[in-house]
Enzyme design. Structure first.
Site, PDB file in Angstrom:
ATOM      1  N   LYS A  34       2.937   6.667   5.134  1.00  0.00           N
ATOM      2  CA  LYS A  34       2.129   5.569   4.590  1.00  0.00           C
ATOM      3  C   LYS A  34       2.754   4.229   4.915  1.00  0.00           C
ATOM      4  O   LYS A  34       3.965   4.037   4.801  1.00  0.00           O
ATOM      5  CB  LYS A  34       2.001   5.728   3.066  1.00  0.00           C
ATOM      6  CG  LYS A  34       0.954   4.819   2.454  1.00  0.00           C
ATOM      7  CD  LYS A  34      -0.440   5.263   2.847  1.00  0.00           C
ATOM      8  CE  LYS A  34      -1.481   4.175   2.599  1.00  0.00           C
ATOM      9  NZ  LYS A  34      -1.390   3.051   3.563  1.00  0.00           N
ATOM     10  N   SER A  71       0.790  -1.236   0.000  1.00  0.00           N
ATOM     11  CA  SER A  71       0.000   0.000   0.000  1.00  0.00           C
ATOM     12  C   SER A  71       0.818   1.281   0.000  1.00  0.00           C
ATOM     13  O   SER A  71       0.229   2.369  -0.082  1.00  0.00           O
ATOM     14  CB  SER A  71      -0.955   0.017   1.204  1.00  0.00           C
ATOM     15  OG  SER A  71      -2.052  -0.830   0.973  1.00  0.00           O
ATOM     16  N   SER A 106      -5.883   3.484   4.615  1.00  0.00           N
ATOM     17  CA  SER A 106      -5.328   2.757   3.461  1.00  0.00           C
ATOM     18  C   SER A 106      -6.392   2.010   2.677  1.00  0.00           C
ATOM     19  O   SER A 106      -6.197   0.870   2.254  1.00  0.00           O
ATOM     20  CB  SER A 106      -4.239   1.778   3.941  1.00  0.00           C
ATOM     21  OG  SER A 106      -3.450   1.336   2.862  1.00  0.00           O
ATOM     22  N   LYS A 124       0.159   3.833  -2.629  1.00  0.00           N
ATOM     23  CA  LYS A 124      -0.807   4.921  -2.514  1.00  0.00           C
ATOM     24  C   LYS A 124      -0.144   6.288  -2.354  1.00  0.00           C
ATOM     25  O   LYS A 124      -0.817   7.315  -2.473  1.00  0.00           O
ATOM     26  CB  LYS A 124      -1.762   4.652  -1.355  1.00  0.00           C
ATOM     27  CG  LYS A 124      -2.633   3.401  -1.525  1.00  0.00           C
ATOM     28  CD  LYS A 124      -3.589   3.242  -0.364  1.00  0.00           C
ATOM     29  CE  LYS A 124      -4.513   2.044  -0.539  1.00  0.00           C
ATOM     30  NZ  LYS A 124      -3.863   0.771  -0.173  1.00  0.00           N
TER      31      LYS A 124
END
Length: 383
Positions: free
Chosen positions: A226, A55, A115, A58
């Protein structure tokens, strides 16, 4: 402008001494620590090894979206419709329903905080028309940023395809771009917990977004950014922090468990703040106007390209740094705004630390015989 900044990043990406590198012992197979304003790499280990990003993909999705907002192509309060494809995403999600509508602002929170894969795809379709078109934008941006070890196949990182990969260095580069060019990301990445309301045909209900970034609670200087995890990628994080005017980016990829992911990111950040000192030239540059040749305009204004910064790990005497200007005696038309006119050069005891580009402020066309003739006639008529 970007090419100038990008070249400066690589000019500043110098390795630290081996004795300093030996002070950090990490289990994760691929890591990097970068200072944000200069792009200087403080520590790295297998930073160019291609790995599945999960993720932290992202980060690029957030960058493309916030750039669209900055360009006026999207608005944070506009509504985003959730498609069947977006609602079908598995993995980490915020359980958006097909046909549900949320503002782009709420969708960004769902991506940055929880997320949400479903929110990522919904935003991608909203910005580009389809996830495929959005992924092309992601790959184009990666190429522009010089992320040579990166290729995306989706916008959320759910894919386990061998064609979906990044390097720790590239994650640091896109994290730096996001946080530097779109500082509003911190409005989202600092959120620990927040509610939003699902409104569907079945009614409305409240959903609590909980941050996946445990460093927000464990490390007092953390500002984001993140996390990511899949069976293939294992545990990853791009962690940002700010302390004493220094902003650091720590990327950890392939950690064997989530605790190690967070502890090693914190280890990198603590190490960085222990050895780093940042020089910033806060004194304004007094720049002359340059005489222009071969143009009707006689002068052109010039301006510095931001602020010069230098990251020091050797305890240099900042008060002895000297600044000088390298500028031409005159400029030659045609001139394009944003082109380099010269440099402010920073030295210490005769050794150059770096240079800051000085840019032309306006476009000036080269004048021909007809231009001079018209200019002369106007002068005669209106004198």
């Amino acid at each position: 402008m970007f090419l100038i900044t990008f070249c400066m990043i690589f000019a500043e990406c110098l390795s630290i001494p081996l004795k300093a590198r030996a002070q950090v012992e990490l289990q994760s197979p691929s890591v990097i620590l970068m200072e944000r304003s200069t792009g200087k790499v403080i520590y790295e280990k297998n930073a160019d090894e291609r790995r599945s990003p999960a993720s932290i993909t992202k980060i690029m999705t957030l960058l493309i979206t916030l750039e669209a907002v900055q360009a006026g192509k999207a608005d944070l309060q506009e509504e985003v419709l959730v498609s069947e494809h977006a609602a079908s995403m598995g993995g980490s999600q915020v359980y958006l329903a097909q046909g549900e509508v949320q503002t782009l602002d709420t969708m960004l929170k769902c991506i940055a905080v929880a997320s949400g894969n479903d929110a990522s795809v919904a935003v991608a379709e909203h910005i580009a028309g389809s996830e495929e078109a959005f992924v092309k934008m992601m790959n184009d941006k990666a190429q522009t940023l010089g992320m040579t070890g990166t290729h995306f196949v989706d916008c959320c990182g759910l894919s386990d395809s061998d064609d979906h990969y990044v390097t720790a260095r590239d994650v640091a580069i896109m994290s730096r771009e996001l946080t530097t060019q779109c500082p509003e990301i911190f409005h989202y990445s600092k959120i620990w917990m927040e509610d939003f309301t699902h409104v569907t045909r079945q009614g409305s209900n409240t959903f609590t977004l909980c941050s996946t970034n445990k460093l927000l609670k464990r490390y007092p200087y953390c500002t984001g950014l993140k996390t990511g995890s899949t069976q293939k990628a294992k545990y990853c994080i791009s962690a940002t922090a700010s302390r004493d005017g220094i902003d650091l980016i720590a990327v950890v990829m392939g950690a064997p468990d989530p605790k190690i992911r967070f502890s090693e990111a914190q280890t990198l950040l603590t190490y960085g703040y222990g050895i780093c000192k940042l020089y910033k030239d806060e004194e304004p540059l007094e720049l002359p106007k340059l005489v222009v040749r071969n143009a009707l305009e006689q002068e052109v204004e010039i301006t510095p390209d931001g602020t010069f910064s230098y990251l020091d790990i050797e305890n240099l005497p900042f008060d002895e740094i000297e600044r000088s200007l390298e500028l031409p005696e005159e400029a030659q038309a045609p001139i394009h705004a944003g082109d380099i006119a010269g440099y402010a050069v920073y030295t210490l005891h005769g050794a150059e630390l770096g240079r800051l580009p000085i840019l032309y402020q306006t476009d000036i066309e080269e004048a021909g015989f007809g231009d001079y003739l018209i200019y002369a006639l106007k002068a005669l008529l209106f004198s």
